[in-house]
Write an enzyme that holds these catalytic residues in place. Structure first.
Site, PDB file in Angstrom:
ATOM      1  N   HIS A 129     -19.822  -3.550  13.296  1.00  0.00           N
ATOM      2  CA  HIS A 129     -20.688  -2.724  12.451  1.00  0.00           C
ATOM      3  C   HIS A 129     -21.862  -2.223  13.286  1.00  0.00           C
ATOM      4  CE1 HIS A 129     -22.372  -1.184   8.774  1.00  0.00           C
ATOM      5  NE2 HIS A 129     -23.539  -1.646   9.167  1.00  0.00           N
TER       6      HIS A 129
ATOM      7  N   MET B 237     -12.518   2.886   8.115  1.00  0.00           N
ATOM      8  CA  MET B 237     -13.444   3.213   7.032  1.00  0.00           C
ATOM      9  C   MET B 237     -12.832   2.957   5.654  1.00  0.00           C
ATOM     10  SD  MET B 237     -16.079   3.731   8.568  1.00  0.00           S
ATOM     11  CE  MET B 237     -16.907   4.370  10.009  1.00  0.00           C
ATOM     12  N   ARG B 238     -12.391   1.733   5.498  1.00  0.00           N
ATOM     13  CA  ARG B 238     -11.753   1.367   4.247  1.00  0.00           C
ATOM     14  C   ARG B 238     -12.000  -0.116   4.006  1.00  0.00           C
ATOM     15  NH1 ARG B 238      -7.272   3.676   1.416  1.00  0.00           N
ATOM     16  NH2 ARG B 238      -6.670   2.023   0.012  1.00  0.00           N
TER      17      ARG B 238
ATOM     18  N   ASN C 195     -14.028   2.586  20.384  1.00  0.00           N
ATOM     19  CA  ASN C 195     -13.942   1.122  20.504  1.00  0.00           C
ATOM     20  C   ASN C 195     -12.534   0.692  20.880  1.00  0.00           C
ATOM     21  OD1 ASN C 195     -16.500  -0.481  19.805  1.00  0.00           O
ATOM     22  ND2 ASN C 195     -16.521   1.223  18.354  1.00  0.00           N
TER      23      ASN C 195
ATOM     24  N   GLY D 133     -11.980   6.355  17.779  1.00  0.00           N
ATOM     25  CA  GLY D 133     -11.315   5.290  18.526  1.00  0.00           C
ATOM     26  C   GLY D 133     -11.944   4.985  19.876  1.00  0.00           C
TER      27      GLY D 133
ATOM     28  N   ASN E   5     -14.568  -7.384  12.407  1.00  0.00           N
ATOM     29  CA  ASN E   5     -15.056  -6.006  12.252  1.00  0.00           C
ATOM     30  C   ASN E   5     -16.273  -5.803  13.139  1.00  0.00           C
ATOM     31  OD1 ASN E   5     -15.340  -3.375  11.017  1.00  0.00           O
ATOM     32  ND2 ASN E   5     -17.037  -4.197   9.822  1.00  0.00           N
TER      33      ASN E   5
HETATM   34  C1  GAR Z   1     -18.333   2.495  15.285  1.00  0.00           C
HETATM   35  O1  GAR Z   1     -19.673   2.782  15.587  1.00  0.00           O
HETATM   36  C2  GAR Z   1     -18.237   1.358  14.309  1.00  0.00           C
HETATM   37  O2  GAR Z   1     -19.245   0.419  14.459  1.00  0.00           O
HETATM   38  C3  GAR Z   1     -18.368   2.092  13.004  1.00  0.00           C
HETATM   39  O3  GAR Z   1     -17.608   3.248  13.170  1.00  0.00           O
HETATM   40  C4  GAR Z   1     -17.699   3.656  14.513  1.00  0.00           C
HETATM   41  C5  GAR Z   1     -16.303   3.972  15.008  1.00  0.00           C
HETATM   42  O4  GAR Z   1     -16.357   4.528  16.279  1.00  0.00           O
HETATM   43  N1  GAR Z   1     -17.903   1.307  11.909  1.00  0.00           N
HETATM   44  C6  GAR Z   1     -18.503   1.306  10.724  1.00  0.00           C
HETATM   45  O5  GAR Z   1     -19.463   2.012  10.444  1.00  0.00           O
HETATM   46  C7  GAR Z   1     -17.875   0.372   9.706  1.00  0.00           C
HETATM   47  N2  GAR Z   1     -18.701   0.247   8.568  1.00  0.00           N
HETATM   48  P1  GAR Z   1     -15.033   4.690  17.140  1.00  0.00           P
HETATM   49  O6  GAR Z   1     -13.962   5.282  16.214  1.00  0.00           O
HETATM   50  O7  GAR Z   1     -15.411   5.655  18.210  1.00  0.00           O
HETATM   51  O8  GAR Z   1     -14.654   3.342  17.649  1.00  0.00           O
END
Ligand code: GAR
Length: 205
Positions: free
Chosen positions: A113, A94-95, A17, A15, A111
């Site tokens: 990425h 992640m879903r 982000n 989390g 989203n």
């Molecule tokens: C982030 O880097 C995001 O871009 C990625 O998961 C991480 C979550 O970080 N998302 C993906 O790979 C989606 N396919 P966080 O939980 O610290 O925000």
């Protein structure tokens, strides 16, 4: 649209982000929009702790074998509906969302990425780009459609992969960029400045 727009953040893990989005909100960068709900499919997600610490309502919809993906989507739509959510922000969720959910919030799910789409889709974008040996990678914020990481692109930013970089240092650079880019993209949505035209997202003046 900008008046009191309600945001739900969906997150499965750390989390960071979400933390950046909450910070941006506190600094006024999101205008009048508010994160009013955080939903996770993982009861252990640190994102839930971050949300609670900021006084944000949380909900957990666990992914387990007793519910089908369609039932999961139905529960998600119920939670989002109860909270009158305007914008769904996926932040490390992640879903893959199903057709029902994507249609229910068409044009209102975004989203982030950790790679320059359409390269390195999926759950390990940083690692895949690093292993491939790219010299430049980055971050993509995009609208969500029924595919995996295929929706129209809102913003992208790049980072150089230096010779001395490790997966960890690259991940740190990517995260730092994500934390800048995601609040900017959300603000554009909040201000009604994003217009989807086919594959393209126009940023209105
Ligand atoms: C982030 O880097 C995001 O871009 C990625 O998961 C991480 C979550 O970080 N998302 C993906 O790979 C989606 N396919 P966080 O939980 O610290 O925000």
């Amino acid at each position: 649209m900008a008046e009191n727009l309600r945001i739900a953040v969906l997150a499965s893990g750390e989390g960071t982000n979400l933390g950046a989005i909450i910070k941006a909100q506190d600094e006024g960068i999101l205008g009048n929009a508010r994160v009013s709900l955080v939903i996770s499919d993982n009861p252990e997600a640190k994102a839930l702790v971050r949300a609670r610490e900021s006084g944000i309502t949380t909900a957990v919809i666990e992914k387990n074998s007793s519910i089908t993906p369609e039932e999961f989507d139905g529960l998600l739509i119920d939670e989002l509906g109860k909270a009158s959510v305007d914008l769904v922000v996926l932040a490390g969720f992640m879903r893959v969302l199903g057709k029902k959910m994507v249609n229910a919030f068409s044009g209102r799910i975004i989203n982030i990425h950790p790679a320059l789409l359409p390269c390195f889709k999926g759950v390990s974008g940083v690692s895949d780009a690093f292993d491939y040996g790219v010299k430049v990678t980055g971050v993509t914020v995009h609208f969500v459609d029924e595919g995996v990481d295929t929706g129209p692109i809102i913003l992208q930013g790049h980072v150089d992969v230096e010779q001395a970089d490790t997966k960890l240092s690259l991940e740190q650079k990517i995260h730092a960029l994500e934390h800048q880019l995601y609040p900017r993209a959300i603000r554009l949505f909040v201000d009604g400045k994003l217009k989807i035209e086919g594959r393209k997202v126009l940023i209105l003046e």
